[in-house]
Design a protein around this motif. Structure first.
Motif, PDB file in Angstrom:
ATOM      1  N   ILE A   1       8.760  35.249 -15.644  1.00 62.96           N
ATOM      2  CA  ILE A   1       9.758  34.757 -16.585  1.00 62.96           C
ATOM      3  C   ILE A   1      11.113  34.498 -15.931  1.00 62.96           C
ATOM      4  O   ILE A   1      11.964  33.813 -16.485  1.00 62.96           O
ATOM      5  CB  ILE A   1       9.919  35.734 -17.764  1.00 62.96           C
ATOM      6  CG1 ILE A   1      10.459  34.984 -18.982  1.00 62.96           C
ATOM      7  CG2 ILE A   1      10.829  36.911 -17.380  1.00 62.96           C
ATOM      8  CD1 ILE A   1      10.156  35.619 -20.294  1.00 62.96           C
TER       9      ILE A   1
ATOM     10  N   PRO B   1      14.548  27.709 -17.172  1.00 63.80           N
ATOM     11  CA  PRO B   1      14.561  28.288 -18.527  1.00 63.80           C
ATOM     12  C   PRO B   1      13.559  27.675 -19.491  1.00 63.80           C
ATOM     13  O   PRO B   1      12.915  28.399 -20.262  1.00 63.80           O
ATOM     14  CB  PRO B   1      16.002  28.035 -18.981  1.00 63.80           C
ATOM     15  CG  PRO B   1      16.797  28.048 -17.720  1.00 63.80           C
ATOM     16  CD  PRO B   1      15.912  27.423 -16.686  1.00 63.80           C
ATOM     17  N   SER B   2      13.382  26.374 -19.461  1.00 59.65           N
ATOM     18  CA  SER B   2      12.479  25.730 -20.414  1.00 59.65           C
ATOM     19  C   SER B   2      11.009  26.040 -20.149  1.00 59.65           C
ATOM     20  O   SER B   2      10.156  25.868 -21.025  1.00 59.65           O
ATOM     21  CB  SER B   2      12.692  24.214 -20.396  1.00 59.65           C
ATOM     22  OG  SER B   2      12.418  23.692 -19.097  1.00 59.65           O
TER      23      SER B   2
ATOM     24  N   ARG C   1       9.991  29.109 -18.821  1.00 58.70           N
ATOM     25  CA  ARG C   1       9.806  30.553 -18.657  1.00 58.70           C
ATOM     26  C   ARG C   1       8.705  31.132 -19.550  1.00 58.70           C
ATOM     27  O   ARG C   1       7.817  31.833 -19.068  1.00 58.70           O
ATOM     28  CB  ARG C   1      11.132  31.268 -18.945  1.00 58.70           C
ATOM     29  CG  ARG C   1      12.105  31.193 -17.795  1.00 58.70           C
ATOM     30  CD  ARG C   1      13.434  31.804 -18.135  1.00 58.70           C
ATOM     31  NE  ARG C   1      14.294  31.851 -16.951  1.00 58.70           N
ATOM     32  CZ  ARG C   1      15.575  32.149 -16.975  1.00 58.70           C
ATOM     33  NH1 ARG C   1      16.161  32.438 -18.143  1.00 58.70           N
ATOM     34  NH2 ARG C   1      16.270  32.170 -15.859  1.00 58.70           N
ATOM     35  N   VAL C   2       8.764  30.841 -20.815  1.00 57.68           N
ATOM     36  CA  VAL C   2       7.783  31.423 -21.734  1.00 57.68           C
ATOM     37  C   VAL C   2       6.376  30.881 -21.486  1.00 57.68           C
ATOM     38  O   VAL C   2       5.423  31.668 -21.392  1.00 57.68           O
ATOM     39  CB  VAL C   2       8.226  31.213 -23.198  1.00 57.68           C
ATOM     40  CG1 VAL C   2       7.116  31.660 -24.152  1.00 57.68           C
ATOM     41  CG2 VAL C   2       9.504  31.989 -23.478  1.00 57.68           C
TER      42      VAL C   2
ATOM     43  N   SER D   1      17.165  34.479 -26.394  1.00 56.64           N
ATOM     44  CA  SER D   1      18.103  33.903 -25.443  1.00 56.64           C
ATOM     45  C   SER D   1      17.394  33.464 -24.169  1.00 56.64           C
ATOM     46  O   SER D   1      16.446  34.123 -23.724  1.00 56.64           O
ATOM     47  CB  SER D   1      19.189  34.937 -25.094  1.00 56.64           C
ATOM     48  OG  SER D   1      19.993  34.506 -24.019  1.00 56.64           O
ATOM     49  N   THR D   2      17.840  32.356 -23.590  1.00 57.57           N
ATOM     50  CA  THR D   2      17.296  31.893 -22.309  1.00 57.57           C
ATOM     51  C   THR D   2      18.138  32.387 -21.139  1.00 57.57           C
ATOM     52  O   THR D   2      17.835  32.070 -19.986  1.00 57.57           O
ATOM     53  CB  THR D   2      17.246  30.354 -22.271  1.00 57.57           C
ATOM     54  OG1 THR D   2      18.569  29.829 -22.474  1.00 57.57           O
ATOM     55  CG2 THR D   2      16.309  29.819 -23.344  1.00 57.57           C
ATOM     56  N   SER D   3      19.146  33.164 -21.429  1.00 58.97           N
ATOM     57  CA  SER D   3      20.018  33.699 -20.378  1.00 58.97           C
ATOM     58  C   SER D   3      19.252  34.693 -19.507  1.00 58.97           C
ATOM     59  O   SER D   3      18.529  35.557 -20.009  1.00 58.97           O
ATOM     60  CB  SER D   3      21.232  34.381 -21.014  1.00 58.97           C
ATOM     61  OG  SER D   3      22.055  34.945 -20.019  1.00 58.97           O
ATOM     62  N   THR D   4      19.452  34.572 -18.198  1.00 58.95           N
ATOM     63  CA  THR D   4      18.723  35.415 -17.259  1.00 58.95           C
ATOM     64  C   THR D   4      19.124  36.885 -17.362  1.00 58.95           C
ATOM     65  O   THR D   4      18.282  37.774 -17.264  1.00 58.95           O
ATOM     66  CB  THR D   4      18.959  34.928 -15.811  1.00 58.95           C
ATOM     67  OG1 THR D   4      18.493  33.591 -15.691  1.00 58.95           O
ATOM     68  CG2 THR D   4      18.228  35.815 -14.817  1.00 58.95           C
TER      69      THR D   4
ATOM     70  N   ILE E   1      17.350  38.999 -20.155  1.00 59.25           N
ATOM     71  CA  ILE E   1      15.913  39.079 -19.871  1.00 59.25           C
ATOM     72  C   ILE E   1      15.647  40.032 -18.717  1.00 59.25           C
ATOM     73  O   ILE E   1      14.739  40.873 -18.771  1.00 59.25           O
ATOM     74  CB  ILE E   1      15.345  37.675 -19.546  1.00 59.25           C
ATOM     75  CG1 ILE E   1      15.438  36.774 -20.772  1.00 59.25           C
ATOM     76  CG2 ILE E   1      13.897  37.780 -19.075  1.00 59.25           C
ATOM     77  CD1 ILE E   1      15.032  35.336 -20.507  1.00 59.25           C
TER      78      ILE E   1
ATOM     79  N   ALA F   1      13.294  36.491 -24.552  1.00 57.90           N
ATOM     80  CA  ALA F   1      13.380  35.053 -24.308  1.00 57.90           C
ATOM     81  C   ALA F   1      13.324  34.251 -25.601  1.00 57.90           C
ATOM     82  O   ALA F   1      13.787  33.111 -25.656  1.00 57.90           O
ATOM     83  CB  ALA F   1      12.251  34.620 -23.379  1.00 57.90           C
TER      84      ALA F   1
ATOM     85  N   ASN G   1      12.380  34.997 -31.903  1.00 58.70           N
ATOM     86  CA  ASN G   1      12.882  33.739 -32.467  1.00 58.70           C
ATOM     87  C   ASN G   1      13.478  33.928 -33.848  1.00 58.70           C
ATOM     88  O   ASN G   1      14.539  33.393 -34.175  1.00 58.70           O
ATOM     89  CB  ASN G   1      11.739  32.716 -32.544  1.00 58.70           C
ATOM     90  CG  ASN G   1      11.733  31.776 -31.332  1.00 58.70           C
ATOM     91  OD1 ASN G   1      12.750  31.184 -30.999  1.00 58.70           O
ATOM     92  ND2 ASN G   1      10.599  31.687 -30.671  1.00 58.70           N
TER      93      ASN G   1
END
Length: 243
Positions: A176, A181-182, A184-185, A51-54, A57, A48, A234
């Motif tokens: 997650i 997406p915003s 998730r973490v 990438s924020t793509s499901t 993950i 994550a 990151n």
């Protein structure tokens, strides 16, 4: 009115012969769940961070769950198989000695009870009565702390380890994937920290150690693992190495 041996136990006290083993199994299950929580959470949080793509993950999380569960099961199977083989070998050795030299084994049993503080006469009497009842069990218990009817099963241990890891791993995976997406973490961090605190507290409770200290130790370790993998993800994403 005469009472059986069980009636001499104080009410409410746990005196089941298998209680200690059951608590050990439960504590091992909690530790396995902890491994699943931390391992999969670290993986999905790291991804994550890139990438924020499901899709990525989910793929990484499922791969971590399956790989971790299989690894835990194999490790537990090998470990318990070795332990079981050793136990069987010791049992057979003791059985052979009892058949070939019963008098020497009786004297050895009496000496062991005498070393525990009994008088010589009492120790010999105890040894004779236990030998008449079940000589093999008596020797295994005092010499090796083994119960011949309670030899561990490698398959059961492997299955329990895999199930515990999987149950723990499901939590960060859902945490997650379900939020936007915003979120998730942050949601994953909170869910993992709370879960680790609870399992750390429960594991310490079952083990009779300091619950607060154990919970803090597990929480700090898990938080550091999540932070490290997220920062690394990151950095890799920002550097363009992955993306």
């Amino acid at each position: 009115m005469s009472q059986g041996p069980e009636a001499a136990f104080h009410g409410g006290e746990p005196h089941r012969p298998d209680l200690a083993q059951r608590l050990n199994w439960l504590r091992a299950g909690i530790l396995g769940a902890n491994d699943g929580i931390v391992s999969v959470a670290a993986i999905v949080v790291g991804v994550a961070g890139v990438s924020t793509s499901t899709g990525p993950i989910l793929t990484a999380g499922v791969a971590g769950l399956v790989g971790g569960a299989v690894s835990m099961a194999l490790g537990e199977y090998v470990s318990v198989s070795s332990q079981r083989d050793s136990q069987h070998a010791l049992i057979e050795k003791e059985r052979t000695e009892l058949a070939e030299q019963p008098e020497e084994e009786l004297a050895e049993l009496a000496a062991m009870y005498q070393a525990k503080g009994l008088s010589r006469a009492t120790a010999l009497n105890v040894a004779e009565e236990l030998t008449a009842h079940d000589a093999l069990s008596a020797h295994l218990s005092i010499e090796m702390n083994i119960d011949q009817d309670d030899v561990v099963s490698a398959w059961s241990a492997a299955l329990a380890s895999a199930v515990a890891f999987t149950l723990g791993a499901i939590l960060p995976l859902l945490a997650i994937l379900l939020p936007p997406p915003s979120w998730r973490v942050p949601v994953t961090f909170v869910a993992v920290i709370v879960a680790l605190g609870l399992t750390g507290w429960l594991g310490a409770y079952l083990g009779g150690s300091n619950r607060g200290r154990a919970a803090v130790r597990v929480v700090v370790g898990g938080a550091l693992a999540l932070a490290a993998t997220f920062i690394i993800g990151n950095l890799l994403g920002a550097s363009g190495v992955v993306g």
